[in-house]
Enzyme design. Structure first.
Site, PDB file in Angstrom:
ATOM      1  N   SER A  70      81.406  64.442  34.056  1.00 32.71           N
ATOM      2  CA  SER A  70      80.130  65.076  33.703  1.00 32.71           C
ATOM      3  C   SER A  70      79.616  66.036  34.772  1.00 32.71           C
ATOM      4  O   SER A  70      78.741  66.863  34.486  1.00 32.71           O
ATOM      5  CB  SER A  70      79.066  64.009  33.421  1.00 32.71           C
ATOM      6  N   LYS A 141      73.764  63.166  38.707  1.00 32.13           N
ATOM      7  CA  LYS A 141      73.414  64.401  37.998  1.00 32.13           C
ATOM      8  C   LYS A 141      72.760  65.370  38.991  1.00 32.13           C
ATOM      9  O   LYS A 141      72.480  65.034  40.133  1.00 32.13           O
ATOM     10  CB  LYS A 141      72.440  64.130  36.840  1.00 32.13           C
TER      11      LYS A 141
END
Length: 256
Positions: A70, A141
Protein backbone atom coordinates in the site's frame (compact mmCIF):
# COMPACT_ATOMS: atom_id res chain seq x y z
CA UNK A 1 61.21 -35.74 79.99
CA UNK A 2 58.51 -37.02 77.80
CA UNK A 3 60.09 -39.34 75.31
CA UNK A 4 56.86 -40.81 73.92
CA UNK A 5 56.61 -40.25 70.22
CA UNK A 6 53.72 -37.93 69.29
CA UNK A 7 51.41 -39.26 66.65
CA UNK A 8 51.99 -37.55 63.34
CA UNK A 9 49.01 -36.28 61.33
CA UNK A 10 48.68 -38.38 58.26
CA UNK A 11 48.95 -36.79 54.85
CA UNK A 12 45.80 -38.27 53.34
CA UNK A 13 46.60 -36.93 49.94
CA UNK A 14 49.60 -39.25 49.80
CA UNK A 15 47.35 -42.25 50.39
CA UNK A 16 44.99 -41.46 47.50
CA UNK A 17 46.12 -43.20 44.39
CA UNK A 18 46.24 -41.02 41.33
CA UNK A 19 42.92 -41.20 39.51
CA UNK A 20 41.07 -42.58 42.55
CA UNK A 21 37.29 -42.05 42.74
CA UNK A 22 37.43 -39.77 45.77
CA UNK A 23 40.13 -37.56 44.28
CA UNK A 24 38.38 -37.21 40.95
CA UNK A 25 35.07 -36.45 42.65
CA UNK A 26 36.53 -33.53 44.53
CA UNK A 27 38.32 -32.26 41.44
CA UNK A 28 35.08 -32.30 39.46
CA UNK A 29 33.10 -30.15 41.89
CA UNK A 30 34.81 -26.82 41.15
CA UNK A 31 34.60 -27.35 37.39
CA UNK A 32 30.88 -28.18 37.57
CA UNK A 33 30.27 -25.15 39.77
CA UNK A 34 32.20 -22.92 37.38
CA UNK A 35 30.26 -24.24 34.39
CA UNK A 36 26.97 -23.69 36.22
CA UNK A 37 27.94 -20.12 37.12
CA UNK A 38 29.04 -19.47 33.53
CA UNK A 39 25.66 -20.58 32.18
CA UNK A 40 23.85 -18.48 34.77
CA UNK A 41 25.88 -15.41 33.87
CA UNK A 42 25.19 -16.01 30.17
CA UNK A 43 21.45 -16.40 30.75
CA UNK A 44 21.33 -13.35 33.00
CA UNK A 45 23.23 -11.26 30.45
CA UNK A 46 20.94 -12.49 27.67
CA UNK A 47 17.84 -11.60 29.71
CA UNK A 48 19.18 -8.12 30.49
CA UNK A 49 20.00 -7.52 26.81
CA UNK A 50 16.55 -8.76 25.71
CA UNK A 51 14.79 -6.48 28.20
CA UNK A 52 16.97 -3.57 27.09
CA UNK A 53 16.17 -4.16 23.42
CA UNK A 54 12.43 -4.43 24.13
CA UNK A 55 12.44 -1.25 26.21
CA UNK A 56 14.35 0.57 23.46
CA UNK A 57 11.87 -0.74 20.90
CA UNK A 58 8.84 0.24 22.98
CA UNK A 59 9.94 3.77 23.80
CA UNK A 60 12.57 4.96 21.29
CA UNK A 61 12.85 3.19 17.93
CA UNK A 62 10.83 0.17 16.80
CA UNK A 63 11.46 -1.96 13.71
CA UNK A 64 8.27 -2.39 11.72
CA UNK A 65 7.79 -5.04 9.03
CA UNK A 66 5.95 -3.78 5.93
CA UNK A 67 3.35 -6.50 5.14
CA UNK A 68 1.66 -5.04 2.04
CA UNK A 69 2.24 -2.92 -1.04
CA UNK A 70 0.00 0.00 0.00
CA UNK A 71 2.99 2.35 0.37
CA UNK A 72 4.90 1.35 -2.78
CA UNK A 73 7.23 2.50 -4.10
CA UNK A 74 8.29 4.44 -0.99
CA UNK A 75 8.08 1.27 1.11
CA UNK A 76 8.10 -2.24 -0.32
CA UNK A 77 6.78 -5.54 0.96
CA UNK A 78 9.34 -7.06 3.35
CA UNK A 79 11.03 -3.75 4.21
CA UNK A 80 11.86 -3.14 7.84
CA UNK A 81 11.36 0.51 8.69
CA UNK A 82 12.63 2.01 11.90
CA UNK A 83 9.83 3.96 13.54
CA UNK A 84 10.92 6.98 15.55
CA UNK A 85 8.72 6.95 18.64
CA UNK A 86 10.30 10.13 19.98
CA UNK A 87 9.25 12.20 16.94
CA UNK A 88 5.99 13.40 18.51
CA UNK A 89 6.78 13.06 22.20
CA UNK A 90 7.70 16.62 23.17
CA UNK A 91 4.97 18.80 21.70
CA UNK A 92 5.64 18.06 18.04
CA UNK A 93 2.73 16.81 15.94
CA UNK A 94 2.52 14.94 12.64
CA UNK A 95 2.98 17.13 9.58
CA UNK A 96 1.62 16.80 6.06
CA UNK A 97 3.83 14.42 4.12
CA UNK A 98 5.02 12.45 7.15
CA UNK A 99 4.96 8.66 6.81
CA UNK A 100 3.63 7.36 10.11
CA UNK A 101 2.66 4.12 11.82
CA UNK A 102 -0.56 4.28 13.81
CA UNK A 103 -3.09 2.16 15.66
CA UNK A 104 -6.20 2.07 13.48
CA UNK A 105 -8.52 0.72 16.16
CA UNK A 106 -11.72 2.73 16.04
CA UNK A 107 -10.86 4.44 12.75
CA UNK A 108 -9.65 1.87 10.20
CA UNK A 109 -10.81 -1.24 12.06
CA UNK A 110 -13.46 -1.92 14.66
CA UNK A 111 -12.66 -2.98 18.19
CA UNK A 112 -11.31 -6.53 18.14
CA UNK A 113 -11.94 -9.30 20.65
CA UNK A 114 -9.02 -9.91 23.02
CA UNK A 115 -6.62 -12.64 21.94
CA UNK A 116 -4.87 -15.26 24.03
CA UNK A 117 -2.62 -13.21 26.36
CA UNK A 118 0.38 -15.53 25.99
CA UNK A 119 0.10 -15.62 22.21
CA UNK A 120 -0.41 -11.87 22.14
CA UNK A 121 2.65 -11.28 24.30
CA UNK A 122 4.89 -13.48 22.16
CA UNK A 123 3.62 -12.00 18.90
CA UNK A 124 3.96 -8.47 20.29
CA UNK A 125 7.56 -9.11 21.31
CA UNK A 126 8.41 -10.53 17.88
CA UNK A 127 6.64 -7.68 16.09
CA UNK A 128 8.41 -5.09 18.22
CA UNK A 129 11.72 -6.46 16.92
CA UNK A 130 10.53 -6.53 13.31
CA UNK A 131 10.56 -10.34 13.27
CA UNK A 132 6.83 -10.77 12.72
CA UNK A 133 4.07 -8.92 10.94
CA UNK A 134 2.63 -6.05 12.99
CA UNK A 135 -0.71 -6.33 14.73
CA UNK A 136 -3.71 -6.28 12.40
CA UNK A 137 -4.67 -2.92 13.90
CA UNK A 138 -1.35 -1.25 13.00
CA UNK A 139 -1.04 0.64 9.70
CA UNK A 140 1.55 2.70 7.87
CA UNK A 141 0.30 5.60 5.70
CA UNK A 142 1.19 9.14 4.68
CA UNK A 143 -0.35 12.18 6.35
CA UNK A 144 -2.16 14.17 3.67
CA UNK A 145 -4.34 16.38 5.87
CA UNK A 146 -4.04 17.68 9.43
CA UNK A 147 -6.60 19.27 11.73
CA UNK A 148 -8.41 22.16 10.04
CA UNK A 149 -7.38 21.22 6.48
CA UNK A 150 -9.86 20.94 3.64
CA UNK A 151 -8.77 18.06 1.42
CA UNK A 152 -10.45 17.70 -1.97
CA UNK A 153 -10.06 15.31 -4.85
CA UNK A 154 -9.78 16.01 -7.52
CA UNK A 155 -9.12 19.29 -9.36
CA UNK A 156 -9.43 19.67 -13.14
CA UNK A 157 -5.99 18.10 -13.59
CA UNK A 158 -6.81 15.18 -11.32
CA UNK A 159 -4.73 16.37 -8.37
CA UNK A 160 -5.48 16.37 -4.66
CA UNK A 161 -5.99 19.86 -3.26
CA UNK A 162 -5.23 20.87 0.32
CA UNK A 163 -6.68 24.22 1.40
CA UNK A 164 -7.13 25.22 -2.22
CA UNK A 165 -3.58 24.38 -3.26
CA UNK A 166 -2.91 21.47 -5.66
CA UNK A 167 -0.42 18.88 -4.40
CA UNK A 168 2.08 17.44 -6.87
CA UNK A 169 2.51 14.06 -5.22
CA UNK A 170 5.90 12.95 -6.50
CA UNK A 171 5.84 9.91 -4.21
CA UNK A 172 2.85 8.19 -5.87
CA UNK A 173 3.31 4.70 -7.30
CA UNK A 174 4.16 4.89 -10.99
CA UNK A 175 0.99 4.89 -13.10
CA UNK A 176 -1.34 5.61 -10.17
CA UNK A 177 -3.75 8.54 -10.09
CA UNK A 178 -4.19 10.52 -6.86
CA UNK A 179 -7.62 8.93 -6.31
CA UNK A 180 -10.40 7.30 -8.30
CA UNK A 181 -12.74 8.07 -5.41
CA UNK A 182 -13.85 11.71 -5.24
CA UNK A 183 -14.02 13.32 -1.80
CA UNK A 184 -14.28 16.73 -0.17
CA UNK A 185 -13.63 16.70 3.55
CA UNK A 186 -12.55 18.99 6.38
CA UNK A 187 -10.23 17.31 8.87
CA UNK A 188 -11.42 17.82 12.48
CA UNK A 189 -8.91 19.17 14.99
CA UNK A 190 -6.75 16.52 16.63
CA UNK A 191 -7.14 14.07 13.74
CA UNK A 192 -5.35 13.18 10.48
CA UNK A 193 -6.38 12.25 6.93
CA UNK A 194 -4.23 9.30 5.84
CA UNK A 195 -3.54 7.92 2.37
CA UNK A 196 -1.23 5.26 0.97
CA UNK A 197 1.28 6.05 -1.80
CA UNK A 198 0.01 3.16 -3.94
CA UNK A 199 -3.49 4.59 -4.15
CA UNK A 200 -5.01 1.78 -6.21
CA UNK A 201 -3.71 -0.78 -3.66
CA UNK A 202 -4.38 1.05 -0.42
CA UNK A 203 -7.29 0.92 1.97
CA UNK A 204 -7.01 4.25 3.74
CA UNK A 205 -9.11 7.18 4.96
CA UNK A 206 -11.08 7.20 1.70
CA UNK A 207 -12.48 3.73 2.43
CA UNK A 208 -13.91 4.76 5.80
CA UNK A 209 -15.72 7.99 4.89
CA UNK A 210 -19.14 6.59 5.75
CA UNK A 211 -18.07 4.95 8.99
CA UNK A 212 -17.90 6.38 12.53
CA UNK A 213 -15.00 8.80 12.59
CA UNK A 214 -15.15 9.32 8.84
CA UNK A 215 -11.75 7.75 8.25
CA UNK A 216 -9.97 10.29 10.45
CA UNK A 217 -7.17 8.99 12.67
CA UNK A 218 -6.75 10.61 16.10
CA UNK A 219 -3.30 12.11 16.58
CA UNK A 220 -2.91 10.24 19.87
CA UNK A 221 -3.18 6.94 17.96
CA UNK A 222 0.06 7.66 16.08
CA UNK A 223 2.82 5.28 17.20
CA UNK A 224 5.67 7.10 15.51
CA UNK A 225 7.21 8.39 12.31
CA UNK A 226 8.87 6.03 9.84
CA UNK A 227 12.25 7.73 9.50
CA UNK A 228 14.70 5.04 8.37
CA UNK A 229 14.90 1.85 6.33
CA UNK A 230 16.82 -0.82 8.22
CA UNK A 231 16.38 -3.82 5.92
CA UNK A 232 17.19 -5.04 3.32
CA UNK A 233 20.73 -3.70 3.30
CA UNK A 234 20.38 -2.65 -0.34
CA UNK A 235 17.73 -0.10 0.77
CA UNK A 236 19.43 1.04 3.96
CA UNK A 237 18.95 4.76 4.59
CA UNK A 238 16.35 7.42 5.36
CA UNK A 239 12.74 7.15 4.24
CA UNK A 240 12.53 9.66 1.37
CA UNK A 241 10.96 12.97 2.33
CA UNK A 242 8.77 15.16 0.14
CA UNK A 243 8.35 18.86 -0.58
CA UNK A 244 4.87 18.31 -2.03
CA UNK A 245 3.13 20.15 0.82
CA UNK A 246 5.52 23.09 1.12
CA UNK A 247 3.72 26.40 1.07
CA UNK A 248 0.31 25.04 2.05
CA UNK A 249 -1.22 27.16 4.75
CA UNK A 250 -3.47 26.01 7.55
CA UNK A 251 -6.80 27.87 7.60
CA UNK A 252 -6.76 30.68 10.13
CA UNK A 253 -2.95 30.83 10.22
CA UNK A 254 -1.11 33.80 8.75
CA UNK A 255 2.12 31.86 8.57
CA UNK A 256 0.89 28.45 7.29
Amino acid sequence: MDTEAKPQERDRSSELPEGSEEGSRFSRIPSRFAASMSWRRTLALGAVCAVGVLLFSNFVVQPFLIPSGSMESTLQVGDRVLVNKMAYRFGSVPQRGDVVVFDGTGSFVQETSPENPVTGLLHGAAASLGLAEPAETDFVKRVVGVGGDRVVCCDKRGRVEVNGRPVNEDYLFAGDVPSRVPFDIVVPGGTLWMMGDHRSNSRDSRDHLGEPGGGMVPVDKVIGRADWLGWPLSRLGSVPGTAAFDGIRTPGSAHG
